[in-house]
Structure formats: structure tokens, C-alpha cells
Design an enzyme around this catalytic site. Structure first.
Site, PDB file in Angstrom:
ATOM      1  CG  ASN B 406      -1.922   0.772   1.028  1.00 28.76           C
ATOM      2  OD1 ASN B 406      -2.132   2.162   0.778  1.00 28.76           O
ATOM      3  ND2 ASN B 406      -3.324   0.869   2.003  1.00 28.76           N
ATOM      4  CG  ASP B 407       1.296   2.899   3.521  1.00 30.11           C
ATOM      5  OD1 ASP B 407       0.787   3.521   3.409  1.00 30.11           O
ATOM      6  OD2 ASP B 407       2.167   2.632   4.778  1.00 30.11           O
ATOM      7  CB  VAL B 408       6.292   0.363  -1.275  1.00 28.66           C
ATOM      8  CG1 VAL B 408       6.899   0.043   0.648  1.00 28.66           C
ATOM      9  CG2 VAL B 408       5.309  -0.539  -1.642  1.00 28.66           C
ATOM     10  CB  ALA B 447       1.908   5.153   6.437  1.00 32.21           C
TER      11      ALA B 447
END
Lengths: 102, 480
Positions: B406-408, B447
Site C-alpha cells: 500500500n504505502d510503497v 502509515a
């Protein structure tokens, strides 16, 4: 002030070791690829298990009737062993997987 | 004679630690490096048990209590090996954290026992010589208290980090927590200084222990799970320093070198990990990622509608693509789907599709987590691409399959300066023709921020557990 200076002189060998080791520690892992961050952390984790040597000394020095020292020393050796053995085995397991495909 | 032998044992220990760590930073020699360090460690341990001697009242003593020592060693070795062998690959990070905590606790216990020993000596000193005696022991008290503080912070922190990674401990923070932490730490250090000048106050040691444990807990509590690797690495270097304190105490070179080595290397490693996420250490520790900033970014991101894709459509799109890039994330690790993922890769390759993996350096819970996981499933090394390489490939890619990452892949890291992950390098999946995202739900990632990518026209969502979805995809593609 005098006391501090005395301390530095009497412990200079140790102080030198500490400073040089800091540089060695930084130098040897400077170029580590990010793939190896986890195994390296795990390996370093096992190495700081040397603290077990202190625990063994505490345990071995404890008088037979000093139950507090015996009990705490026993736990310390036990925890230290977990750190050392577990740390090295986990690291080996991680690295084993890298090796297959090399 | 024994003394000299022991010195040589310790010398061998120190050298193997340095060489081992050096070899660990190169993929080709890493495994040998680990074994080398383990060998050196065994030599140092058994050398200590059989050769260590000390002078007391003019006579030389060897260590006693062999039964106790060996009982602890054997139990520890068996439990440690079993735990390390049985743990799932996904749970490796928390295992490392747990073992790290054990080391920290060990250092703290040594300090307690040594201090009790010292206070007995002080009690036995006649009042006329007490001032002299106190001056003599001051450096020792300093080292003992330092070892206690660092060891117990490391222990408490590691336990919390362990609990967080396996989901037993939830993020917890309140306003003013940083200030409270600072106050507690200052109190512990203040007491420590007082103690150095008044070593007869035995009970203070336990107050310091309590404060340090408290600090360890509340220092890790507010930090988000995604940052745990950084925290564990930092605590790892703390324990190294605590071990070095023991080396100081016993004038023991192998403890000193090993401890400082890990302390320095661990600190650098922590900084390198932060760099991989393009954040500063201070930001990780005080920013409490995803905690108080959640509101701001959440509002900005919660917009538009996402589009779902059916399994058969996804299978179709992928089997007719020329090139598919798979982006693995923590979702893959949680679902234990690495083998199924490899299966899918094989089936697609048989159909003539070019399949590669794009690995973000901090995908998963630890740097290198995905590489380890995929290596376990026998995925070939040369189709794993690092971020820069992958970003060059996306424009020529037909389908990107994101598995629980997700965050990456969050474009906010590039475009939204208000986002807490702004500035982190990401995988530029939007350059590809189609993006299929497999997630369990629309919930934000670790995050704690929304991901705009999921609302973009190119993106379709494929909800479900990664393993289940991959299995179904395999069946679909085989039958197609």
C-alpha cells in the site's frame, strides 16, 4: 577533575578499543545492500549476545548461599543463551533461503 | 597458563565477530559469516566457563556453580533453537525483537547482581574509610547504572515492539506523551547521577530500573507498526552498548568489542533503514507515524470511487499481457501466499508472459522482508528487481499486480507535501497500462493514510485474502 583524568589514564586501553570499534563497526557494514538489512540486523542481534559471558561470570562467582544472585544469574544465563542461540539460528534460517538460488 | 588461553579465546571471539559481521553484509558470504561468528561465540563462552579465574583475598578462584550454568545453557539452547526453527518466515521480525529483549534483560540482571555485590562491600566498609571507598567504586557504579538503564529500556522496548508486530499491542499515544517520556528519562538519569555520588542508597537502583522500564514501554508505544524495524534495529544497538558496559565492568575485551561493534553497526544500520524510507530517525521516533497526522491526510485522500475487477477478468487481462510485474507487500506475507505467488508466476511464464517482481526496499515489515519470503518460495533471484530497476520497467509493462502493498505505491509520497510519507521513494506503478490491486479491504495501510492510487482510472481492485485470490487466479488461468 583529577579523578576524571585518572580514570581516563587508567582506562585508556578500553577507551581506545571503544573508539576503534566504533569505526570498525561503521566501516564494515557501510556497503550492505538493502536486501541484507534484516539478516544483518539479526546477525548483529546474535553477536550482542556476548553479554552472556557477563552472566556466566556472575553465576560462577555467586556464593552457594546467595540465592538472589544464584536465581538472577540463572535467569541471566538463560536469557543470554536464548539471545545467542536463537539469534544465530534465526539468521541462519533467513540466509539459507538466499543461498538456494545463488 | 589458563589466563593466556582465555585471552586467546577472547581474541578469536572478537576477530570472528568482526569478520562475521563483514561477511554478513555480502550476499555470497553471509551464511558463512553467521556461522563464523557463532563459532567464535561458542569458543568465548566455553573459554569463560572453564578458564575464567579471578583473585579474591589473595587466592585464585575458578568459576563454580557448573550445574546451574549448564542447566541454564542447555534449557536456553533447546528453547532458543526450537523457537527459531519453528517460527514462520513472516514472524521473523518479532522473533528478532524478542531475542533482542532477552539480551537487554540479561544485561540489566547482571547490573543488579553486581550492584548488590558492591553494596555488600560498601556496608562492610568501616565508616572511616567510606569516603575513600565510594570514590574508588564510582566508575563501577556509573557502568553498572548505565548498563541497567540501557539494558532495561532495550528489554521493555523490544517486548512492546514484539507485541506490536504480532498484533497483541495496539498503538497508543496521548498528548504530551513525548514530554512525559522526556521527564521519565530525565528522572532516571538524574537518579543515576545521584546514585553515583551516593552508592549506599541501594533501593534507588530499583527506582531507576522501574523508570527505565517505563521509559522503554512508552518510548515504543506511540510508534507505528510500519516503523518497528527501525525501532528494533535501534534497540538492537542499545543492547550492544549494554553488553559493552558489561565488558567495561569485567574488563572483558570480547564483550567490549562485540558490544561496541553491534552498537556502532546497529546505529548505522538504523540510519540506513531510515534512508531507505527517506525519513530521518528523529521523524520516526517523535513523528509517531500515522498517529496524530492521520486526520489531515485522511480527509484529503478519501475521495472518488474505486472500481472492482472480477477474478476471471483479472485472469484474462494477465494471461494476455506481454509483461506482468508483481509488487508484493505485507499482505502477501500475512497470507503466507509466497508459494502460490510463485505458482502463478510459473503458470503465466508457461503461457509466454514475462513475469518479474518489483521489490520496494521497505515493502513488508522489514527491509529485505520480501526477498527472504520469495526466496523461500524458490523464486529465482534474477527476476527480483530493486526499485530503480523496476521504475524503468513500468512504462513497458502491461499489468501490475499489487499484492497487499500500500504505502510503497502511494502516489501521495510524490505529489502531496502534506502527507506524512511525502518524499519517500515509491514504485511508480502508474506508468504501467493497468494496475490490479489485491487487498483485503479499502482500509488504509500501516502509515494510516488513504491511497489515491486506488481511485485512479487505471486501477482496479481485487478484494480478498492474497493466498485465496492467487489460488483462484491460478485455476482461472489454467482453465482459460
Amino acid at each position: 577533575m583529577n579523578q576524571v583524568l585518572n580514570f581516563i589514564t587508567s582506562k585508556q586501553e578500553i577507551i581506545y578499543t571503544v573508539i576503534l570499534m566504533i569505526f570498525v563497526g561503521i566501516e564494515i557494514i557501510e556497503k550492505v545492500p538493502s536486501v541484507l538489512h534484516t539478516p544483518l540486523m539479526s546477525g548483529a542481534n546474535a553477536i550482542h549476545g556476548v553479554v552472556i559471558i557477563g552472566a556466566i561470570i556472575v553465576m560462577g562467582k555467586a556464593e552457594q548461599d546467595n540465592y538472589l544472585a544464584l536465581a538472577l544469574g540463572f535467569i541471566a544465563v538463560l536469557l543470554g543463551t536464548l539471545n545467542v542461540v536463537g539469534g544465530f539460528v534465526v539468521t541462519d534460517r533467513m540466509l539459507e533461503m538466499f543461498k538456494k538460488k545463488k | 597458563m589458563n589466563q593466556h588461553l582465555l585471552t586467546i579465546c577472547y581474541l578469536i571471539g572478537s576477530i570472528t565477530f568482526i569478520l562475521g559481521l563483514k561477511m554478513l553484509s555480502n550476499p555470497a558470504s553471509a551464511r558463512k559469516g553467521n556461522l563464523l561468528a557463532a563459532g567464535g561465540m561458542s569458543i568465548a563462552i566455553f573459554g569463560t566457563i572453564f578458564l575464567f579465574s579471578y583473585d579474591e583475598n589473595g587466592t585464585t578462584h575458578y568459576l563454580g556453580n557448573y550445574i546451574w550454568i549448564f542447566a541454564a545453557l542447555i534449557i536456553g539452547a533447546i528453547v532458543g533453537t526450537l523457537a527459531a526453527k519453528k517460527v514462520q518466515m513472516t514472524a521473523m521480525p518479532e522473533m528478532v525483537s524478542l531475542f533482542n529483549g532477552m539480551g537487554g534483560a540479561c544485561a540489566a540482571l547482571i547490573s543488579i547482581v553486581e550492584f548488590n555485590h558492591l553494596s555488600k562491600e560498601l556496608d562492610a566498609t568501616p565508616p572511616a574509610e567510606i569516603i575513600q571507598k565510594i570514590q574508588e567504586v564510582q566508575p563501577t557504579v556509573l557502568i553498572i547504572v548505565l548498563g541497567l538503564i540501557i539494558g532495561s529500556v532495550s528489554f521493555a522496548g523490544s517486548m512492546i515492539a514484539w507485541g506490536k508486530l504480532n498484533g497483541k499491542v495496539k498503538d497508543f499515544s496521548f498528548t504530551g506523551q513525548n514530554i512525559l517520556n522526556m521527564v521519565v528519562l530525565a528522572a532516571a538519569l538524574g537518579l543515576a547521577v545521584y546514585m553515583i555520588f551516593n552508592p549506599q542508597q541501594h533501593m534507588l537502583l530499583y527506582a531507576i530500573l522501574g523508570l527505565s522500564l517505563f521509559y522503554g514501554i512508552f518510548f515504543v508505544m506511540p510508534i507505528g507498526g510500519a516503523d518497528m524495524p527501525v525501532v528494533i534495529s535501534l534497540l538492537n544497538s542499545f543492547t550492544g552498548v549494554a553488553a559493552a558496559c558489561g565488558g567495561f565492568l569485567y574488563d572483558n575485551k570480547v564483550m567490549l568489542t562485540g558490544g561496541i561493534l553491534v552498537g556502532a553497526a546497529g546505529t548505522l544500520l538504523t540510519i540506513l533503514m531510515c534512508k531507505a524510507m527517506n525519513r530521518s530517525l528523529k521523524n520516526v521516533l517523535i513523528g509517531s507515524f500515522g498517529g496524530n497526522k492521520k486526520g489531515v491526510a485522511g480527509v484529503a485522500g478519501a475521495q472518488g470511487e474505486h472500481k472492482e475487477i472480477s477474478l476471471s477478468d483479472a485472469a484474462m487481462v494477465m494471461s494476455y499481457a506481454n509483461k506482468v510485474l508483481i509488487v508484493p507487500g505485507y499482505g502477501l506475507a500475512v497470507a503466507q501466499a509466497q508459494h502460490t505467488c510463485h505458482e502463478l508466476e510459473k503458470i503465466l511464464t508457461e503461457k509466454g508472459v514475462e513475469v518479474k517482481y518489483a521489490i520496494h526496499p521497505v515493502a513488508g515489515r522489514m527491509p529485505g522482508h520480501m526477498n527472504v519470503l520469495l526466496a523461500e518460495a524458490d523464486v529465482s533471484y534474477d527476476i527480483l528487481m530493486e526499485m530503480e530497476q523496476a521504475n524503468d520497467e513500468f512504462p513497458t509493462t502491461d499489468v501490475v499486480l499489487i499484492l497487499g502493498a500500500n504505502d510503497v505505491v502511494n502516489p501521495a509520497a510524490k505529489s502531496d507535501p502534506a502527507s506524512p510519507i511525502y518524499g519517500m521513494p515509491i514504485l511508480d506503478v502508474e506508468q504501467a497500462k493497468t494496475v490490479i490491486v489485491n487487498k483485503r479491504s479499502m482500509k488504509p495501510g500501516y502509515a494510516g493514510i488513504e491511497n489515491d492510487l486506488f481511485f485512479r482510472p487505471k486501477t482496479s481492485m481485487l478484494f480478498g485474502d492474497a493466498k485465496k485470490v492467487l489460488q483462484d487466479l491460478c485455476t482461472e488461468i489454467k482453465n482459460a
